[in-house]
Structure formats: structure tokens, C-alpha cells
Design a protein around this motif. Sequence first.
Motif, PDB file in Angstrom:
ATOM      1  N   ALA A  49     -23.446  19.779   8.960  1.00  0.00           N
ATOM      2  CA  ALA A  49     -22.903  19.247  10.202  1.00  0.00           C
ATOM      3  C   ALA A  49     -23.541  17.898  10.468  1.00  0.00           C
ATOM      4  CB  ALA A  49     -23.157  20.196  11.375  1.00  0.00           C
ATOM      5  N   GLY A  50     -22.775  17.011  11.055  1.00  0.00           N
ATOM      6  CA  GLY A  50     -23.311  15.692  11.357  1.00  0.00           C
ATOM      7  C   GLY A  50     -22.390  14.925  12.277  1.00  0.00           C
ATOM      8  N   LEU A  51     -22.678  13.634  12.424  1.00  0.00           N
ATOM      9  CA  LEU A  51     -21.887  12.753  13.271  1.00  0.00           C
ATOM     10  C   LEU A  51     -21.593  11.463  12.508  1.00  0.00           C
ATOM     11  CD1 LEU A  51     -23.834  13.087  16.653  1.00  0.00           C
ATOM     12  CD2 LEU A  51     -21.633  14.151  16.090  1.00  0.00           C
ATOM     13  N   ALA A  52     -20.429  10.872  12.775  1.00  0.00           N
ATOM     14  CA  ALA A  52     -20.065   9.597  12.169  1.00  0.00           C
ATOM     15  C   ALA A  52     -19.515   8.664  13.238  1.00  0.00           C
ATOM     16  CB  ALA A  52     -19.035   9.792  11.071  1.00  0.00           C
ATOM     17  N   TYR A  53     -19.837   7.387  13.108  1.00  0.00           N
ATOM     18  CA  TYR A  53     -19.322   6.336  13.991  1.00  0.00           C
ATOM     19  C   TYR A  53     -18.373   5.489  13.160  1.00  0.00           C
ATOM     20  CZ  TYR A  53     -19.318   2.271  17.119  1.00  0.00           C
ATOM     21  OH  TYR A  53     -18.957   1.239  17.944  1.00  0.00           O
ATOM     22  N   LEU A  54     -17.062   5.585  13.478  1.00  0.00           N
ATOM     23  CA  LEU A  54     -16.027   4.989  12.648  1.00  0.00           C
ATOM     24  C   LEU A  54     -14.954   4.342  13.506  1.00  0.00           C
ATOM     25  CD1 LEU A  54     -15.476   8.060  10.310  1.00  0.00           C
ATOM     26  CD2 LEU A  54     -16.712   5.984   9.697  1.00  0.00           C
ATOM     27  N   PRO A  55     -14.195   3.381  12.945  1.00  0.00           N
ATOM     28  CA  PRO A  55     -13.052   2.810  13.671  1.00  0.00           C
ATOM     29  C   PRO A  55     -12.012   3.883  13.975  1.00  0.00           C
ATOM     30  CG  PRO A  55     -13.627   1.461  11.776  1.00  0.00           C
ATOM     31  CD  PRO A  55     -14.401   2.731  11.635  1.00  0.00           C
ATOM     32  N   GLU A  56     -11.251   3.701  15.057  1.00  0.00           N
ATOM     33  CA  GLU A  56     -10.228   4.677  15.409  1.00  0.00           C
ATOM     34  C   GLU A  56      -9.122   4.738  14.356  1.00  0.00           C
ATOM     35  OE1 GLU A  56     -10.464   4.820  20.276  1.00  0.00           O
ATOM     36  OE2 GLU A  56      -9.023   3.441  19.340  1.00  0.00           O
ATOM     37  N   TYR A  57      -8.850   3.631  13.685  1.00  0.00           N
ATOM     38  CA  TYR A  57      -7.935   3.586  12.555  1.00  0.00           C
ATOM     39  C   TYR A  57      -8.280   2.328  11.750  1.00  0.00           C
ATOM     40  CZ  TYR A  57      -5.301   0.017  15.156  1.00  0.00           C
ATOM     41  OH  TYR A  57      -4.940  -1.117  15.845  1.00  0.00           O
ATOM     42  N   ALA A  58      -7.708   2.177  10.591  1.00  0.00           N
ATOM     43  CA  ALA A  58      -8.009   1.016   9.760  1.00  0.00           C
ATOM     44  C   ALA A  58      -7.550  -0.257  10.456  1.00  0.00           C
ATOM     45  CB  ALA A  58      -7.329   1.141   8.401  1.00  0.00           C
ATOM     46  N   GLY A  59      -8.499  -1.103  10.843  1.00  0.00           N
ATOM     47  CA  GLY A  59      -8.174  -2.331  11.551  1.00  0.00           C
ATOM     48  C   GLY A  59      -8.345  -2.255  13.051  1.00  0.00           C
ATOM     49  N   ALA A  60      -8.781  -1.104  13.553  1.00  0.00           N
ATOM     50  CA  ALA A  60      -8.942  -0.938  14.997  1.00  0.00           C
ATOM     51  C   ALA A  60     -10.105  -1.761  15.528  1.00  0.00           C
ATOM     52  CB  ALA A  60      -9.163   0.535  15.340  1.00  0.00           C
ATOM     53  N   ASP A  61      -9.976  -2.192  16.768  1.00  0.00           N
ATOM     54  CA  ASP A  61     -11.055  -2.923  17.423  1.00  0.00           C
ATOM     55  C   ASP A  61     -12.107  -1.960  17.967  1.00  0.00           C
ATOM     56  OD1 ASP A  61     -12.300  -5.313  18.500  1.00  0.00           O
ATOM     57  OD2 ASP A  61     -11.625  -4.624  20.467  1.00  0.00           O
ATOM     58  N   LYS A  62     -11.665  -0.746  18.339  1.00  0.00           N
ATOM     59  CA  LYS A  62     -12.564   0.245  18.917  1.00  0.00           C
ATOM     60  C   LYS A  62     -12.983   1.265  17.870  1.00  0.00           C
ATOM     61  CE  LYS A  62     -10.626  -0.027  23.592  1.00  0.00           C
ATOM     62  NZ  LYS A  62      -9.991   0.734  24.697  1.00  0.00           N
ATOM     63  N   SER A  63     -14.192   1.797  18.039  1.00  0.00           N
ATOM     64  CA  SER A  63     -14.699   2.854  17.168  1.00  0.00           C
ATOM     65  C   SER A  63     -14.967   4.105  17.988  1.00  0.00           C
ATOM     66  CB  SER A  63     -15.982   2.399  16.454  1.00  0.00           C
ATOM     67  OG  SER A  63     -15.729   1.316  15.585  1.00  0.00           O
ATOM     68  N   ARG A  64     -15.221   5.195  17.306  1.00  0.00           N
ATOM     69  CA  ARG A  64     -15.470   6.460  17.992  1.00  0.00           C
ATOM     70  C   ARG A  64     -16.491   7.269  17.213  1.00  0.00           C
ATOM     71  NH1 ARG A  64      -9.717   8.962  17.862  1.00  0.00           N
ATOM     72  NH2 ARG A  64     -10.680  10.607  19.100  1.00  0.00           N
ATOM     73  N   VAL A  65     -17.108   8.220  17.888  1.00  0.00           N
ATOM     74  CA  VAL A  65     -18.033   9.157  17.249  1.00  0.00           C
ATOM     75  C   VAL A  65     -17.284  10.459  16.992  1.00  0.00           C
ATOM     76  CG1 VAL A  65     -20.167  10.476  17.490  1.00  0.00           C
ATOM     77  CG2 VAL A  65     -20.037   8.130  18.370  1.00  0.00           C
ATOM     78  N   ILE A  66     -17.317  10.925  15.752  1.00  0.00           N
ATOM     79  CA  ILE A  66     -16.647  12.171  15.411  1.00  0.00           C
ATOM     80  C   ILE A  66     -17.646  13.144  14.798  1.00  0.00           C
ATOM     81  CG2 ILE A  66     -14.402  11.079  15.054  1.00  0.00           C
ATOM     82  CD1 ILE A  66     -14.914  11.295  12.039  1.00  0.00           C
ATOM     83  N   ALA A  67     -17.383  14.431  14.984  1.00  0.00           N
ATOM     84  CA  ALA A  67     -18.228  15.474  14.399  1.00  0.00           C
ATOM     85  C   ALA A  67     -17.808  15.721  12.957  1.00  0.00           C
ATOM     86  CB  ALA A  67     -18.102  16.760  15.204  1.00  0.00           C
ATOM     87  N   LEU A  68     -18.775  16.084  12.114  1.00  0.00           N
ATOM     88  CA  LEU A  68     -18.518  16.316  10.703  1.00  0.00           C
ATOM     89  C   LEU A  68     -18.987  17.710  10.280  1.00  0.00           C
ATOM     90  CD1 LEU A  68     -19.815  12.931   9.223  1.00  0.00           C
ATOM     91  CD2 LEU A  68     -17.464  13.519   9.846  1.00  0.00           C
ATOM     92  N   PRO A  69     -18.235  18.756  10.600  1.00  0.00           N
ATOM     93  CA  PRO A  69     -18.595  20.080  10.083  1.00  0.00           C
ATOM     94  C   PRO A  69     -18.240  20.171   8.606  1.00  0.00           C
ATOM     95  CG  PRO A  69     -16.536  20.195  11.277  1.00  0.00           C
ATOM     96  CD  PRO A  69     -17.042  18.790  11.452  1.00  0.00           C
ATOM     97  N   PHE A  70     -18.980  20.982   7.860  1.00  0.00           N
ATOM     98  CA  PHE A  70     -18.764  21.049   6.419  1.00  0.00           C
ATOM     99  C   PHE A  70     -19.111  22.426   5.862  1.00  0.00           C
ATOM    100  CE2 PHE A  70     -21.040  20.866   2.328  1.00  0.00           C
ATOM    101  CZ  PHE A  70     -19.961  20.605   1.501  1.00  0.00           C
TER     102      PHE A  70
END
Length: 269
Positions: A46-67
Motif C-alpha cells: 500500500a502506498g500513495l502517489a502524487y500524479l497529474p489528473e490526466y496526461a497534460g493536466a495542470d492539476k495533480s492529485r494524491v491517489i492510494a496504491l493498494p497492491f
Amino acid sequence: MRLAFTISLLSLCAFAGKSQADALDIPSSAEPRTAPAAGDSLMLGAGLAYLPEYAGADKSRVIALPFLERTFDNGAFLSTLRGAGYQTTLGGINLSAALSYGGGRKDHRSTFSGSDALRGMGDVDGGVQAVLGLSYKLGSLGLSFSTTQSIGHRANGATYTLGASLPLYTSAIDQIGLGASAVYGDDKHAQTYFGVTAAQSLGSGYRPFSAKAGFESAGITVNWNHVLNKNWTLRSAIGVTRLMNDAADSPLTQRKTTPMLMTGFVYRF
């Protein structure tokens, strides 16, 4: 959101060794894990990632990474990240093939994907994908090639990724590596994710744009793997991705260069 660097960061959570030596064998964004696992194993993470909302997006978001991943002695694997597939080694070349689900993108911000900047563009439906990969070690340099082919929704197209990786530092409990990759998208993929049709233009306000096949992005990532004990491993990565060609020129692209950050824990039974 079907981004090569998203897949790359997620894969960093996927593999922790049963010993310190195994755990230091960490895949980078440019070296997908294709070698057979050392026997049957079960891993949770489990973890967290900080990524753009889509390819080319100006805004980013934090998402959970269950595995969750189960590997078998015969090379088969079941994974929440990699799908269901098989991996083996032939003549020093590591090979893998899998079926997974992905490729979706919402035209509004939702819990796991999408962006309000895409309103009026319509959703991109996800579907079954075939993921094929190979990698080879040339001294300490890792070289790789992988492709994702949309099966469930052929309009989502295909991508082809070239990668390279190089270890920077290795100790008994730590490994730092550098990965680089470049992603090529075919005509269908380019138009689906970066193009704007006349109908989409009317709904979204973006100017019409026809996106053609070509290299869509290039990225570089620094990965850090820290062994806590024989079961627990901490995986982290920081990197940047740059959109190119029609992907960079698309009216949907608000930011050509985007940062990314991921950290997570993996437990191997």
C-alpha cells in the motif's frame, strides 16, 4: 488515465524480495519486472502517489496504491497491478505477457480518475489490454521494451515503451537507481487521449485537433528501495515526464512537464 509513468510508479510497489538481496532487485520505470519470481510468493502493499489528473493536466492529485500479487513456480502470476500473465527467461532475455484492465479516463474529477478540465470531452472507456514486455541486462545497464495493446476498446490504441535503467548506489539495505523511458503511441491512442473531434469541441470549448502517431512522452525517474527487514520493504520514486509532439501541442495539454512522486510499503510472506 493511461499514462506510462503512472504504470511505472505503480510497479515500484510490486516487488519485494524474500531476502535483502532479493529485495534490492528493484525494477525501475524503464525496466519492467519480467524475470521469473524465485518460487511461489504472496505480496501485499500500500502506498500513495502524487500524479497529474490526466496526461497534460495542470492539476495533480494524491491517489492510494493498494497492491496484491501472487506468483507461482511455473512463471504464472496474478496481480492487481500487472493483471494475469506469465513470465520466463530465454537466452538471458526476460519475457512477460499478461492481460489487464485499464485505459479509462473520466471527463470530470472522480474518486480515482478524471478532471473537470475535460468536461464535454466525454469519457474514455477502459477495457481489457494485452501487455507484452522484454528486458535484457547489458552489464549494469538494463534495457527494456514493452507494449500495451487495447483489446476491449480498440479505439484506445496501443503504446510502445523503450526504457533503460542504471543502478546509482547499492548497499546491504538500500538501492538507488535511475530510470529513463520514452513512449510511442499509435494513431488511435494519440487521437483518443490528445485529439479533439468536432463534436468534442462543441461540448468542451477546446479547438478541434487531430493527433497523429508519434513519441508522446519521455521521462526520468530516481527510485529508492529500502529494506526494513526480511519481510518489509519501503519503495519510493520521484521523477518528471515531458510530453512531446502532438501530445504537447494538444489543446488538452495545460502543462507539458509534470512531476511525480510515489512511496509505499510492501510485505512479502
